[in-house]
Design a protein around this motif. Structure first.
Motif, PDB file in Angstrom:
ATOM      1  N   VAL A  73       4.640   8.283  -3.663  1.00  0.00           N
ATOM      2  CA  VAL A  73       5.456   9.486  -3.824  1.00  0.00           C
ATOM      3  C   VAL A  73       6.362   9.267  -5.028  1.00  0.00           C
ATOM      4  O   VAL A  73       6.988   8.214  -5.166  1.00  0.00           O
ATOM      5  CB  VAL A  73       6.273   9.805  -2.547  1.00  0.00           C
ATOM      6  CG1 VAL A  73       7.303  10.904  -2.820  1.00  0.00           C
ATOM      7  CG2 VAL A  73       5.343  10.248  -1.419  1.00  0.00           C
TER       8      VAL A  73
ATOM      9  N   ASP B 244      -6.411   3.864  -1.369  1.00  0.00           N
ATOM     10  CA  ASP B 244      -5.734   3.429  -0.140  1.00  0.00           C
ATOM     11  C   ASP B 244      -4.244   3.151  -0.359  1.00  0.00           C
ATOM     12  O   ASP B 244      -3.598   2.512   0.468  1.00  0.00           O
ATOM     13  CB  ASP B 244      -6.439   2.205   0.480  1.00  0.00           C
ATOM     14  CG  ASP B 244      -6.491   1.018  -0.464  1.00  0.00           C
ATOM     15  OD1 ASP B 244      -6.279   1.215  -1.680  1.00  0.00           O
ATOM     16  OD2 ASP B 244      -6.732  -0.105   0.014  1.00  0.00           O
ATOM     17  N   VAL B 245      -3.710   3.656  -1.467  1.00  0.00           N
ATOM     18  CA  VAL B 245      -2.277   3.507  -1.724  1.00  0.00           C
ATOM     19  C   VAL B 245      -1.600   4.868  -1.565  1.00  0.00           C
ATOM     20  O   VAL B 245      -2.120   5.880  -2.031  1.00  0.00           O
ATOM     21  CB  VAL B 245      -2.019   2.980  -3.155  1.00  0.00           C
ATOM     22  CG1 VAL B 245      -0.520   2.761  -3.378  1.00  0.00           C
ATOM     23  CG2 VAL B 245      -2.772   1.685  -3.402  1.00  0.00           C
ATOM     24  N   ALA B 246      -0.458   4.895  -0.885  1.00  0.00           N
ATOM     25  CA  ALA B 246       0.356   6.113  -0.782  1.00  0.00           C
ATOM     26  C   ALA B 246       1.452   6.028  -1.835  1.00  0.00           C
ATOM     27  O   ALA B 246       2.183   5.039  -1.889  1.00  0.00           O
ATOM     28  CB  ALA B 246       0.962   6.230   0.612  1.00  0.00           C
TER      29      ALA B 246
ATOM     30  N   ARG C 113       0.813  -1.226   0.000  1.00  0.00           N
ATOM     31  CA  ARG C 113       0.000   0.000   0.000  1.00  0.00           C
ATOM     32  C   ARG C 113       0.843   1.271   0.000  1.00  0.00           C
ATOM     33  O   ARG C 113       0.319   2.369   0.210  1.00  0.00           O
ATOM     34  CB  ARG C 113      -0.940   0.008   1.228  1.00  0.00           C
ATOM     35  CG  ARG C 113      -2.026  -1.075   1.174  1.00  0.00           C
ATOM     36  CD  ARG C 113      -3.021  -0.819   0.052  1.00  0.00           C
ATOM     37  NE  ARG C 113      -4.067  -1.833  -0.030  1.00  0.00           N
ATOM     38  CZ  ARG C 113      -3.969  -2.955  -0.765  1.00  0.00           C
ATOM     39  NH1 ARG C 113      -2.878  -3.193  -1.488  1.00  0.00           N
ATOM     40  NH2 ARG C 113      -4.960  -3.817  -0.804  1.00  0.00           N
ATOM     41  N   ALA C 114       2.157   1.134  -0.224  1.00  0.00           N
ATOM     42  CA  ALA C 114       3.017   2.318  -0.297  1.00  0.00           C
ATOM     43  C   ALA C 114       4.070   2.107  -1.370  1.00  0.00           C
ATOM     44  O   ALA C 114       4.737   1.068  -1.403  1.00  0.00           O
ATOM     45  CB  ALA C 114       3.682   2.588   1.052  1.00  0.00           C
ATOM     46  N   VAL C 115       4.189   3.088  -2.251  1.00  0.00           N
ATOM     47  CA  VAL C 115       5.076   2.960  -3.408  1.00  0.00           C
ATOM     48  C   VAL C 115       5.925   4.213  -3.562  1.00  0.00           C
ATOM     49  O   VAL C 115       5.416   5.333  -3.532  1.00  0.00           O
ATOM     50  CB  VAL C 115       4.241   2.723  -4.695  1.00  0.00           C
ATOM     51  CG1 VAL C 115       5.117   2.845  -5.943  1.00  0.00           C
ATOM     52  CG2 VAL C 115       3.564   1.361  -4.647  1.00  0.00           C
TER      53      VAL C 115
END
Lengths: 208, 208
Positions: free
Chosen positions: B188, B184-186, B169-171
Protein backbone atom coordinates in the motif's frame (compact mmCIF):
# COMPACT_ATOMS: atom_id res chain seq x y z
CA UNK A 1 -10.35 21.61 -25.42
CA UNK A 2 -10.15 18.67 -23.02
CA UNK A 3 -13.17 16.56 -22.24
CA UNK A 4 -14.41 15.22 -18.92
CA UNK A 5 -11.55 14.08 -16.67
CA UNK A 6 -12.63 11.13 -14.53
CA UNK A 7 -11.65 10.72 -10.90
CA UNK A 8 -9.52 7.69 -11.82
CA UNK A 9 -7.55 9.81 -14.31
CA UNK A 10 -7.16 12.64 -11.78
CA UNK A 11 -5.71 10.08 -9.37
CA UNK A 12 -3.22 8.99 -12.05
CA UNK A 13 -2.10 12.53 -13.01
CA UNK A 14 0.64 12.70 -10.34
CA UNK A 15 2.08 9.42 -11.65
CA UNK A 16 2.15 10.84 -15.20
CA UNK A 17 3.91 13.92 -13.85
CA UNK A 18 6.43 11.77 -11.97
CA UNK A 19 7.23 9.39 -14.83
CA UNK A 20 7.53 12.19 -17.37
CA UNK A 21 9.87 14.02 -14.99
CA UNK A 22 12.06 10.91 -14.77
CA UNK A 23 12.08 10.65 -18.57
CA UNK A 24 13.16 14.31 -18.84
CA UNK A 25 16.00 13.62 -16.42
CA UNK A 26 17.03 10.61 -18.51
CA UNK A 27 17.16 12.92 -21.54
CA UNK A 28 14.28 11.18 -23.34
CA UNK A 29 12.61 13.64 -25.76
CA UNK A 30 9.65 11.62 -26.97
CA UNK A 31 7.87 8.44 -25.96
CA UNK A 32 5.24 6.13 -27.42
CA UNK A 33 2.09 5.09 -25.57
CA UNK A 34 3.55 1.56 -25.63
CA UNK A 35 6.75 2.56 -23.80
CA UNK A 36 5.00 4.92 -21.37
CA UNK A 37 2.47 2.16 -20.64
CA UNK A 38 5.25 -0.28 -19.77
CA UNK A 39 6.75 2.18 -17.29
CA UNK A 40 3.41 3.00 -15.72
CA UNK A 41 1.98 -0.52 -15.79
CA UNK A 42 -0.95 0.61 -17.96
CA UNK A 43 -2.00 -0.57 -21.42
CA UNK A 44 -1.08 1.66 -24.39
CA UNK A 45 -4.77 2.22 -25.12
CA UNK A 46 -5.36 3.32 -21.50
CA UNK A 47 -2.46 5.76 -21.83
CA UNK A 48 -3.87 7.22 -25.07
CA UNK A 49 -7.37 7.46 -23.58
CA UNK A 50 -6.10 9.16 -20.40
CA UNK A 51 -3.94 11.68 -22.22
CA UNK A 52 -6.70 12.41 -24.72
CA UNK A 53 -9.18 13.04 -21.88
CA UNK A 54 -7.03 15.79 -20.39
CA UNK A 55 -6.18 17.34 -23.73
CA UNK A 56 -2.61 16.15 -24.28
CA UNK A 57 -1.52 15.75 -27.90
CA UNK A 58 0.36 12.91 -29.51
CA UNK A 59 1.27 12.28 -33.14
CA UNK A 60 0.64 9.00 -34.93
CA UNK A 61 3.93 7.13 -35.20
CA UNK A 62 5.86 9.68 -33.12
CA UNK A 63 4.21 9.41 -29.73
CA UNK A 64 4.35 12.20 -27.16
CA UNK A 65 6.83 15.02 -26.67
CA UNK A 66 7.97 14.37 -23.09
CA UNK A 67 8.62 17.97 -22.01
CA UNK A 68 5.54 19.39 -23.73
CA UNK A 69 3.24 16.74 -22.25
CA UNK A 70 4.66 17.24 -18.75
CA UNK A 71 4.22 21.02 -18.98
CA UNK A 72 0.63 20.48 -20.10
CA UNK A 73 -0.05 18.22 -17.11
CA UNK A 74 1.64 20.61 -14.68
CA UNK A 75 -0.52 23.40 -16.02
CA UNK A 76 -3.86 21.58 -15.71
CA UNK A 77 -2.83 20.46 -12.19
CA UNK A 78 -2.11 24.02 -11.13
CA UNK A 79 1.53 23.15 -10.45
CA UNK A 80 2.98 26.02 -12.48
CA UNK A 81 1.90 28.41 -9.72
CA UNK A 82 3.24 28.36 -6.16
CA UNK A 83 1.09 27.46 -3.16
CA UNK A 84 1.42 28.77 0.38
CA UNK A 85 0.55 26.37 3.21
CA UNK A 86 -0.14 26.86 6.90
CA UNK A 87 0.04 23.77 9.11
CA UNK A 88 -2.41 23.58 12.00
CA UNK A 89 -0.75 21.48 14.70
CA UNK A 90 3.00 21.42 15.40
CA UNK A 91 3.15 17.85 16.66
CA UNK A 92 5.10 15.05 15.01
CA UNK A 93 2.96 14.81 11.87
CA UNK A 94 2.90 18.60 11.44
CA UNK A 95 6.66 18.80 11.87
CA UNK A 96 7.34 15.95 9.48
CA UNK A 97 5.35 17.81 6.80
CA UNK A 98 7.00 21.15 7.61
CA UNK A 99 10.48 19.69 7.42
CA UNK A 100 10.02 17.64 4.27
CA UNK A 101 12.01 19.51 1.58
CA UNK A 102 10.22 17.83 -1.29
CA UNK A 103 6.99 19.83 -1.02
CA UNK A 104 8.79 23.19 -1.21
CA UNK A 105 10.69 21.90 -4.21
CA UNK A 106 7.36 21.15 -5.92
CA UNK A 107 6.00 24.63 -5.24
CA UNK A 108 4.24 24.07 -1.91
CA UNK A 109 5.85 26.37 0.66
CA UNK A 110 4.96 26.14 4.33
CA UNK A 111 4.77 29.75 5.53
CA UNK A 112 3.74 29.17 9.16
CA UNK A 113 2.49 26.66 11.70
CA UNK A 114 -0.08 27.16 14.45
CA UNK A 115 -0.39 25.34 17.77
CA UNK A 116 -2.13 25.91 21.10
CA UNK A 117 0.92 24.86 23.16
CA UNK A 118 3.01 27.92 24.19
CA UNK A 119 6.14 25.75 24.31
CA UNK A 120 5.89 25.34 20.56
CA UNK A 121 5.62 29.07 19.76
CA UNK A 122 9.08 29.48 18.32
CA UNK A 123 10.98 29.20 15.08
CA UNK A 124 11.03 25.68 13.58
CA UNK A 125 13.94 26.05 11.17
CA UNK A 126 12.73 28.65 8.68
CA UNK A 127 9.09 28.28 9.75
CA UNK A 128 7.54 30.28 12.59
CA UNK A 129 5.07 28.56 14.96
CA UNK A 130 2.32 30.90 16.18
CA UNK A 131 -0.44 30.80 18.77
CA UNK A 132 -3.48 29.23 17.10
CA UNK A 133 -5.79 31.67 18.92
CA UNK A 134 -4.18 34.52 16.94
CA UNK A 135 -4.70 32.85 13.57
CA UNK A 136 -7.30 35.36 12.37
CA UNK A 137 -4.80 38.23 12.75
CA UNK A 138 -1.92 36.35 11.17
CA UNK A 139 -3.55 34.84 8.09
CA UNK A 140 -4.01 38.03 6.01
CA UNK A 141 -0.28 38.75 5.99
CA UNK A 142 0.65 35.08 5.44
CA UNK A 143 -1.70 34.76 2.44
CA UNK A 144 -1.99 30.96 2.58
CA UNK A 145 -4.13 29.12 0.02
CA UNK A 146 -3.86 25.68 1.70
CA UNK A 147 -4.36 24.67 5.33
CA UNK A 148 -2.91 21.37 6.54
CA UNK A 149 -4.85 19.74 9.39
CA UNK A 150 -2.38 17.97 11.67
CA UNK A 151 -4.16 18.51 14.97
CA UNK A 152 -6.12 16.11 17.22
CA UNK A 153 -9.14 14.55 15.53
CA UNK A 154 -11.55 16.01 18.08
CA UNK A 155 -10.63 19.57 17.01
CA UNK A 156 -10.59 19.00 13.25
CA UNK A 157 -14.17 19.86 12.23
CA UNK A 158 -14.31 23.06 14.28
CA UNK A 159 -10.94 24.14 12.89
CA UNK A 160 -12.13 23.56 9.33
CA UNK A 161 -15.18 25.73 10.02
CA UNK A 162 -12.95 28.52 11.40
CA UNK A 163 -10.58 28.27 8.44
CA UNK A 164 -13.52 28.50 6.07
CA UNK A 165 -14.67 31.73 7.72
CA UNK A 166 -11.14 33.07 7.26
CA UNK A 167 -11.33 32.36 3.53
CA UNK A 168 -9.40 29.08 3.25
CA UNK A 169 -10.80 26.91 0.43
CA UNK A 170 -8.27 24.05 0.31
CA UNK A 171 -7.51 21.58 3.08
CA UNK A 172 -5.00 18.73 3.28
CA UNK A 173 -6.42 16.62 6.07
CA UNK A 174 -4.20 14.29 8.14
CA UNK A 175 -6.79 13.68 10.87
CA UNK A 176 -8.84 10.45 10.81
CA UNK A 177 -12.07 12.41 10.40
CA UNK A 178 -14.56 12.48 7.53
CA UNK A 179 -14.97 16.25 7.45
CA UNK A 180 -18.17 18.04 6.48
CA UNK A 181 -17.51 21.01 4.24
CA UNK A 182 -19.09 23.40 1.74
CA UNK A 183 -19.03 22.63 -1.97
CA UNK A 184 -16.48 25.31 -2.72
CA UNK A 185 -13.82 23.69 -0.54
CA UNK A 186 -11.24 21.24 -1.92
CA UNK A 187 -10.31 18.55 0.60
CA UNK A 188 -7.83 15.72 0.20
CA UNK A 189 -7.49 13.24 3.04
CA UNK A 190 -4.38 11.36 4.09
CA UNK A 191 -5.93 8.84 6.45
CA UNK A 192 -2.77 7.02 7.52
CA UNK A 193 -4.56 4.49 9.73
CA UNK A 194 -6.99 3.68 6.94
CA UNK A 195 -4.12 2.94 4.61
CA UNK A 196 -2.52 0.65 7.22
CA UNK A 197 -5.82 -1.18 7.72
CA UNK A 198 -6.09 -1.74 3.97
CA UNK A 199 -2.61 -3.26 4.06
CA UNK A 200 -3.80 -5.58 6.80
CA UNK A 201 -6.79 -6.59 4.67
CA UNK A 202 -4.57 -7.31 1.66
CA UNK A 203 -2.20 -9.38 3.81
CA UNK A 204 -5.07 -11.47 5.08
CA UNK A 205 -6.51 -12.04 1.61
CA UNK A 206 -3.27 -12.46 -0.35
CA UNK A 207 -3.94 -16.10 -0.95
CA UNK A 208 -7.69 -15.92 -1.60
CA UNK B 1 -20.19 -16.83 3.03
CA UNK B 2 -19.14 -13.46 1.66
CA UNK B 3 -19.07 -12.78 -2.06
CA UNK B 4 -16.56 -10.84 -4.11
CA UNK B 5 -15.38 -7.72 -2.29
CA UNK B 6 -14.61 -4.93 -4.77
CA UNK B 7 -11.66 -2.58 -4.45
CA UNK B 8 -14.04 0.32 -3.78
CA UNK B 9 -15.56 -1.57 -0.84
CA UNK B 10 -12.10 -2.52 0.48
CA UNK B 11 -11.21 1.19 0.42
CA UNK B 12 -14.37 1.95 2.44
CA UNK B 13 -13.80 -0.76 5.08
CA UNK B 14 -11.64 1.46 7.33
CA UNK B 15 -14.39 4.10 7.32
CA UNK B 16 -16.96 1.46 8.38
CA UNK B 17 -14.60 0.40 11.15
CA UNK B 18 -14.12 4.02 12.26
CA UNK B 19 -17.80 4.97 12.23
CA UNK B 20 -18.88 1.79 14.00
CA UNK B 21 -16.22 2.43 16.64
CA UNK B 22 -17.62 5.92 17.20
CA UNK B 23 -21.12 4.46 17.51
CA UNK B 24 -19.88 1.94 20.10
CA UNK B 25 -18.33 4.78 22.08
CA UNK B 26 -21.62 6.68 21.91
CA UNK B 27 -23.34 3.61 23.34
CA UNK B 28 -25.40 2.92 20.20
CA UNK B 29 -26.31 -0.79 20.03
CA UNK B 30 -27.95 -1.02 16.63
CA UNK B 31 -28.23 1.15 13.55
CA UNK B 32 -30.25 1.17 10.34
CA UNK B 33 -28.68 1.44 6.88
CA UNK B 34 -30.46 4.82 6.66
CA UNK B 35 -28.73 6.23 9.76
CA UNK B 36 -25.35 4.67 8.97
CA UNK B 37 -25.62 6.06 5.44
CA UNK B 38 -26.21 9.58 6.76
CA UNK B 39 -23.08 9.37 8.92
CA UNK B 40 -20.96 7.96 6.13
CA UNK B 41 -22.42 10.08 3.32
CA UNK B 42 -23.53 6.97 1.42
CA UNK B 43 -27.02 5.91 0.32
CA UNK B 44 -28.80 3.26 2.43
CA UNK B 45 -28.80 0.89 -0.56
CA UNK B 46 -25.04 1.35 -0.98
CA UNK B 47 -24.58 0.55 2.71
CA UNK B 48 -26.70 -2.63 2.42
CA UNK B 49 -24.88 -3.69 -0.74
CA UNK B 50 -21.43 -3.08 0.80
CA UNK B 51 -22.21 -4.94 4.02
CA UNK B 52 -23.82 -7.79 2.14
CA UNK B 53 -20.74 -8.14 -0.09
CA UNK B 54 -18.45 -8.72 2.89
CA UNK B 55 -20.85 -11.01 4.67
CA UNK B 56 -22.25 -8.75 7.39
CA UNK B 57 -25.76 -9.54 8.55
CA UNK B 58 -28.65 -7.19 9.15
CA UNK B 59 -32.27 -7.90 10.10
CA UNK B 60 -35.22 -6.34 8.28
CA UNK B 61 -36.64 -3.57 10.42
CA UNK B 62 -33.87 -3.83 13.04
CA UNK B 63 -30.78 -2.87 11.08
CA UNK B 64 -27.30 -3.88 12.16
CA UNK B 65 -25.88 -4.81 15.56
CA UNK B 66 -23.09 -2.23 15.94
CA UNK B 67 -20.63 -4.30 17.97
CA UNK B 68 -21.22 -7.52 16.03
CA UNK B 69 -20.80 -5.79 12.67
CA UNK B 70 -17.61 -4.03 13.77
CA UNK B 71 -16.12 -7.30 15.05
CA UNK B 72 -16.96 -8.94 11.74
CA UNK B 73 -15.21 -6.13 9.84
CA UNK B 74 -12.17 -6.22 12.13
CA UNK B 75 -11.94 -9.94 11.56
CA UNK B 76 -12.09 -9.85 7.77
CA UNK B 77 -9.55 -6.98 7.82
CA UNK B 78 -7.12 -9.00 9.91
CA UNK B 79 -7.29 -6.43 12.71
CA UNK B 80 -8.01 -8.94 15.48
CA UNK B 81 -4.40 -10.10 15.28
CA UNK B 82 -1.39 -7.92 16.08
CA UNK B 83 1.12 -6.85 13.45
CA UNK B 84 4.82 -6.19 13.94
CA UNK B 85 6.40 -3.45 11.82
CA UNK B 86 9.98 -2.53 11.04
CA UNK B 87 10.60 0.93 9.63
CA UNK B 88 13.37 1.28 7.06
CA UNK B 89 14.69 4.83 7.33
CA UNK B 90 14.90 6.79 10.60
CA UNK B 91 14.46 10.24 9.04
CA UNK B 92 11.56 12.58 9.73
CA UNK B 93 8.88 10.47 8.04
CA UNK B 94 10.15 7.28 9.68
CA UNK B 95 10.20 8.93 13.09
CA UNK B 96 6.75 10.45 12.69
CA UNK B 97 5.38 6.96 12.00
CA UNK B 98 7.37 5.37 14.85
CA UNK B 99 6.18 7.96 17.34
CA UNK B 100 2.53 8.01 16.38
CA UNK B 101 0.71 6.25 19.23
CA UNK B 102 -2.39 5.53 17.17
CA UNK B 103 -0.92 2.65 15.17
CA UNK B 104 0.18 0.72 18.24
CA UNK B 105 -3.27 1.24 19.70
CA UNK B 106 -4.76 -0.35 16.58
CA UNK B 107 -2.51 -3.39 16.80
CA UNK B 108 0.44 -2.27 14.65
CA UNK B 109 3.54 -2.25 16.82
CA UNK B 110 6.82 -0.85 15.56
CA UNK B 111 9.47 -3.26 16.83
CA UNK B 112 12.59 -1.68 15.28
CA UNK B 113 13.91 0.85 12.81
CA UNK B 114 16.86 0.53 10.45
CA UNK B 115 19.07 3.27 9.03
CA UNK B 116 22.49 3.51 7.37
CA UNK B 117 23.54 6.56 9.41
CA UNK B 118 25.57 5.51 12.53
CA UNK B 119 24.38 8.65 14.35
CA UNK B 120 20.88 7.23 14.34
CA UNK B 121 21.81 3.83 15.82
CA UNK B 122 20.34 4.39 19.25
CA UNK B 123 17.12 4.03 21.15
CA UNK B 124 14.24 6.17 19.82
CA UNK B 125 11.94 6.10 22.84
CA UNK B 126 10.96 2.43 23.15
CA UNK B 127 12.14 1.60 19.62
CA UNK B 128 15.73 0.59 18.81
CA UNK B 129 17.36 1.89 15.60
CA UNK B 130 19.76 -0.61 14.04
CA UNK B 131 22.35 -0.63 11.26
CA UNK B 132 20.52 -1.44 8.04
CA UNK B 133 23.43 -3.57 6.84
CA UNK B 134 22.73 -5.98 9.72
CA UNK B 135 19.06 -6.35 8.88
CA UNK B 136 19.33 -9.99 7.78
CA UNK B 137 20.65 -11.00 11.23
CA UNK B 138 18.12 -8.94 13.14
CA UNK B 139 14.87 -9.81 11.33
CA UNK B 140 14.44 -13.41 12.53
CA UNK B 141 14.33 -12.38 16.20
CA UNK B 142 12.15 -9.32 15.48
CA UNK B 143 9.59 -11.38 13.55
CA UNK B 144 8.09 -8.46 11.62
CA UNK B 145 5.25 -9.03 9.17
CA UNK B 146 5.23 -5.49 7.75
CA UNK B 147 8.09 -3.33 6.47
CA UNK B 148 7.59 0.43 6.21
CA UNK B 149 9.65 2.10 3.46
CA UNK B 150 10.65 5.57 4.67
CA UNK B 151 14.02 5.80 2.98
CA UNK B 152 15.22 7.82 -0.05
CA UNK B 153 13.36 7.00 -3.26
CA UNK B 154 16.53 5.91 -5.04
CA UNK B 155 17.01 3.05 -2.56
CA UNK B 156 13.40 1.86 -2.38
CA UNK B 157 13.24 -0.81 -5.10
CA UNK B 158 16.48 -2.51 -4.04
CA UNK B 159 15.34 -2.50 -0.42
CA UNK B 160 12.02 -4.10 -1.36
CA UNK B 161 13.92 -6.84 -3.22
CA UNK B 162 16.11 -7.47 -0.15
CA UNK B 163 13.10 -7.52 2.17
CA UNK B 164 11.39 -10.03 -0.12
CA UNK B 165 14.40 -12.36 0.08
CA UNK B 166 14.19 -12.08 3.87
CA UNK B 167 10.56 -13.21 3.79
CA UNK B 168 8.68 -9.90 4.11
CA UNK B 169 5.38 -10.03 2.21
CA UNK B 170 3.75 -6.73 3.23
CA UNK B 171 5.08 -3.25 2.56
CA UNK B 172 3.76 0.18 3.53
CA UNK B 173 5.49 2.44 1.04
CA UNK B 174 6.10 6.15 1.80
CA UNK B 175 8.56 6.69 -1.07
CA UNK B 176 7.32 8.33 -4.31
CA UNK B 177 8.16 5.20 -6.28
CA UNK B 178 5.89 2.81 -8.19
CA UNK B 179 7.49 -0.37 -6.90
CA UNK B 180 7.74 -3.60 -8.87
CA UNK B 181 6.94 -6.65 -6.77
CA UNK B 182 5.91 -10.28 -6.86
CA UNK B 183 2.26 -11.27 -6.76
CA UNK B 184 2.48 -12.61 -3.23
CA UNK B 185 3.43 -9.22 -1.79
CA UNK B 186 0.85 -6.76 -0.42
CA UNK B 187 1.85 -3.15 -1.01
CA UNK B 188 0.00 0.00 0.00
CA UNK B 189 1.43 3.34 -1.08
CA UNK B 190 1.21 6.62 0.79
CA UNK B 191 2.41 8.97 -1.94
CA UNK B 192 2.25 12.24 -0.01
CA UNK B 193 3.31 14.43 -2.93
CA UNK B 194 0.73 12.80 -5.18
CA UNK B 195 -1.98 13.62 -2.68
CA UNK B 196 -0.82 17.25 -2.51
CA UNK B 197 -0.80 17.50 -6.31
CA UNK B 198 -4.36 16.18 -6.42
CA UNK B 199 -5.34 18.92 -3.97
CA UNK B 200 -3.76 21.45 -6.34
CA UNK B 201 -5.78 19.99 -9.24
CA UNK B 202 -9.03 20.20 -7.25
CA UNK B 203 -8.27 23.81 -6.25
CA UNK B 204 -7.73 24.77 -9.87
CA UNK B 205 -10.91 23.05 -11.05
CA UNK B 206 -13.21 23.93 -8.13
CA UNK B 207 -15.26 26.26 -10.28
CA UNK B 208 -15.34 24.18 -13.49
Amino acid sequence: MSGYVSEAVIRRLPAYNRHLHELEQEGVLQISSQELGERMQLTPSQIRQDINSFGGEGRQGFGYQVHELREHIRKIMGLTQRHRMVIIGAGRIGNAIANYDGFDHEGFTTVAMFDNDPEKWKQNGKIPVYDVSRMAERLPELEPDIAVLALPASAAQEMLNRLYEMGIRAVWNFTPVDLQYARDVAVVNVHMSDSLQILSYLMKHQND
